[in-house]
Design a protein around this motif. Structure first.
Motif, mmCIF file in Angstrom:
data_model
loop_
_atom_site.group_PDB
_atom_site.id
_atom_site.type_symbol
_atom_site.label_atom_id
_atom_site.label_comp_id
_atom_site.label_asym_id
_atom_site.label_seq_id
_atom_site.Cartn_x
_atom_site.Cartn_y
_atom_site.Cartn_z
ATOM 1 N N SER A 2 2.523 7.863 3.909
ATOM 2 C CA SER A 2 2.927 7.655 2.503
ATOM 3 C C SER A 2 2.228 6.447 1.886
ATOM 4 N N LEU A 3 0.913 6.433 2.025
ATOM 5 C CA LEU A 3 0.098 5.335 1.514
ATOM 6 C C LEU A 3 -0.674 5.767 0.279
ATOM 7 N N SER A 4 -0.967 4.813 -0.571
ATOM 8 C CA SER A 4 -1.769 5.064 -1.766
ATOM 9 C C SER A 4 -3.219 4.693 -1.475
ATOM 10 N N GLN A 5 -4.095 5.685 -1.545
ATOM 11 C CA GLN A 5 -5.531 5.458 -1.322
ATOM 12 C C GLN A 5 -6.076 4.442 -2.326
ATOM 13 N N ALA A 6 -5.686 4.561 -3.582
ATOM 14 C CA ALA A 6 -6.190 3.662 -4.626
ATOM 15 C C ALA A 6 -5.778 2.208 -4.356
ATOM 16 N N ILE A 7 -4.548 2.002 -3.939
ATOM 17 C CA ILE A 7 -4.086 0.647 -3.641
ATOM 18 C C ILE A 7 -4.812 0.101 -2.408
ATOM 19 N N VAL A 21 3.878 -4.798 8.528
ATOM 20 C CA VAL A 21 3.786 -3.335 8.497
ATOM 21 C C VAL A 21 2.668 -2.923 7.547
ATOM 22 N N ALA A 22 2.561 -3.584 6.406
ATOM 23 C CA ALA A 22 1.484 -3.286 5.459
ATOM 24 C C ALA A 22 0.128 -3.579 6.093
ATOM 25 N N SER A 23 0.031 -4.653 6.862
ATOM 26 C CA SER A 23 -1.213 -4.976 7.551
ATOM 27 C C SER A 23 -1.567 -3.890 8.569
ATOM 28 N N ALA A 24 -0.570 -3.421 9.300
ATOM 29 C CA ALA A 24 -0.802 -2.342 10.270
ATOM 30 C C ALA A 24 -1.232 -1.066 9.555
ATOM 31 N N ALA A 25 -0.630 -0.783 8.416
ATOM 32 C CA ALA A 25 -0.998 0.405 7.640
ATOM 33 C C ALA A 25 -2.443 0.299 7.161
ATOM 34 N N TYR A 26 -2.830 -0.862 6.664
ATOM 35 C CA TYR A 26 -4.204 -1.058 6.221
ATOM 36 C C TYR A 26 -5.170 -0.858 7.386
ATOM 37 N N ASP A 27 -4.839 -1.419 8.553
ATOM 38 C CA ASP A 27 -5.711 -1.286 9.720
ATOM 39 C C ASP A 27 -5.896 0.177 10.114
ATOM 40 N N LEU A 28 -4.816 0.954 10.073
ATOM 41 C CA LEU A 28 -4.927 2.389 10.372
ATOM 42 C C LEU A 28 -5.860 3.082 9.386
ATOM 43 N N TRP A 29 -5.692 2.784 8.116
ATOM 44 C CA TRP A 29 -6.515 3.387 7.069
ATOM 45 C C TRP A 29 -7.980 2.975 7.229
ATOM 46 N N PRO A 73 0.782 -1.239 0.000
ATOM 47 C CA PRO A 73 0.000 0.000 0.000
ATOM 48 C C PRO A 73 0.818 1.297 0.000
ATOM 49 N N PHE A 74 2.118 1.184 0.057
ATOM 50 C CA PHE A 74 2.951 2.383 0.153
ATOM 51 C C PHE A 74 3.190 3.008 -1.218
ATOM 52 N N LEU A 75 3.383 4.318 -1.218
ATOM 53 C CA LEU A 75 3.718 5.016 -2.456
ATOM 54 C C LEU A 75 5.041 4.484 -2.986
ATOM 55 N N SER A 76 5.183 4.476 -4.294
ATOM 56 C CA SER A 76 6.392 3.867 -4.852
ATOM 57 C C SER A 76 7.238 4.812 -5.700
ATOM 58 N N SER A 77 6.943 6.088 -5.666
ATOM 59 C CA SER A 77 7.749 7.015 -6.462
ATOM 60 C C SER A 77 9.123 7.209 -5.821
ATOM 61 N N LEU A 78 10.093 7.557 -6.634
ATOM 62 C CA LEU A 78 11.445 7.790 -6.116
ATOM 63 C C LEU A 78 11.465 8.944 -5.119
ATOM 64 N N ASP A 79 10.639 9.944 -5.366
ATOM 65 C CA ASP A 79 10.585 11.097 -4.465
ATOM 66 C C ASP A 79 10.090 10.716 -3.075
ATOM 67 N N ALA A 80 9.222 9.705 -3.000
ATOM 68 C CA ALA A 80 8.611 9.323 -1.724
ATOM 69 C C ALA A 80 9.397 8.261 -0.971
ATOM 70 N N ARG A 81 10.477 7.758 -1.544
ATOM 71 C CA ARG A 81 11.214 6.637 -0.946
ATOM 72 C C ARG A 81 11.596 6.906 0.513
ATOM 73 N N GLY A 82 12.179 8.052 0.792
ATOM 74 C CA GLY A 82 12.581 8.386 2.168
ATOM 75 C C GLY A 82 11.389 8.488 3.096
ATOM 76 N N LEU A 83 10.306 9.086 2.616
ATOM 77 C CA LEU A 83 9.093 9.212 3.432
ATOM 78 C C LEU A 83 8.479 7.843 3.727
ATOM 79 N N VAL A 84 8.522 6.975 2.753
ATOM 80 C CA VAL A 84 7.972 5.633 2.943
ATOM 81 C C VAL A 84 8.768 4.879 3.996
ATOM 82 N N GLU A 85 10.086 4.960 3.942
ATOM 83 C CA GLU A 85 10.910 4.275 4.947
ATOM 84 C C GLU A 85 10.629 4.813 6.343
#
Length: 165
Positions: free
Chosen positions: A143-148, A116-124, A87-99
């Motif tokens: 740094s999550l993708s709403q569409a994903i 971690v992805a499961s925890a992110a989904y639960d928060l969303w 579910p995380f953004l995958s652009s090069l610009d967002a790499r640091g924010l995602v980490e």
């Protein structure tokens, strides 16, 4: 196999567009690896259940085991991420924010990316029950993708429906 055919290669060889012999061998090895077939190539009890699920055998086994061991909630999310995308953004610009977001979600304990992805989904998902716009805030903060996440939610529902039928 679930239809009673013993010689899978011969059966599939009669199809209009038959798979290659090597593809059949790889498929049978995959079924053996997940313990869906025994040494004789017969379906196991697990294989019988997997034959009713139109998903990859690894995903199907994960879903069945999650149900058996009463941990289906995170397993549905993990299966959806494995089937679709993280579910995380995958652009090069967002790499640091995602980490940084992954570290926040993981907390103090070393945790796998899938947990971690499961925890992110639960928060969303929790944010969707709250005030308007909260989901977008969570997406921006972590740094999550709403569409994903919407696709993951839909896959979770599909997997749950498959298990219930």
């Amino acid at each position: 196999l679930s239809m009673g055919y013993k010689d899978v290669s011969s059966f599939l060889g009669s199809a209009l567009d038959p798979p290659s012999e090597s593809a059949v061998k790889v498929a049978m090895q995959t079924l053996a690896d997940v313990k869906a077939v025994d040494e004789d190539g017969e379906l196991t009890a697990l294989g019988q259940h997997l034959s009713r699920l139109p998903v990859d055998p690894h995903i199907g086994k994960m879903l069945i085991m999650g149900s058996i061991f009463s941990c289906l909630h995170p397993v549905l999310t993990i299966a959806a991420c494995c089937s679709y995308k993280m579910p995380f953004l995958s652009s090069l610009d967002a790499r640091g924010l995602v980490e940084e977001a992954r570290k926040k979600l993981a907390g103090q304990q070393p945790v796998s990316d899938l947990l971690v992805a499961s925890a992110a989904y639960d928060l969303w998902a929790e944010a969707s029950r709250g005030e308007r716009g909260k989901q977008q805030q969570v997406c921006k903060q972590y740094s999550l993708s709403q569409a994903i996440l919407i696709q993951i939610r839909d896959l979770r529902w599909q997997f749950k429906d498959l298990l219930q039928s």
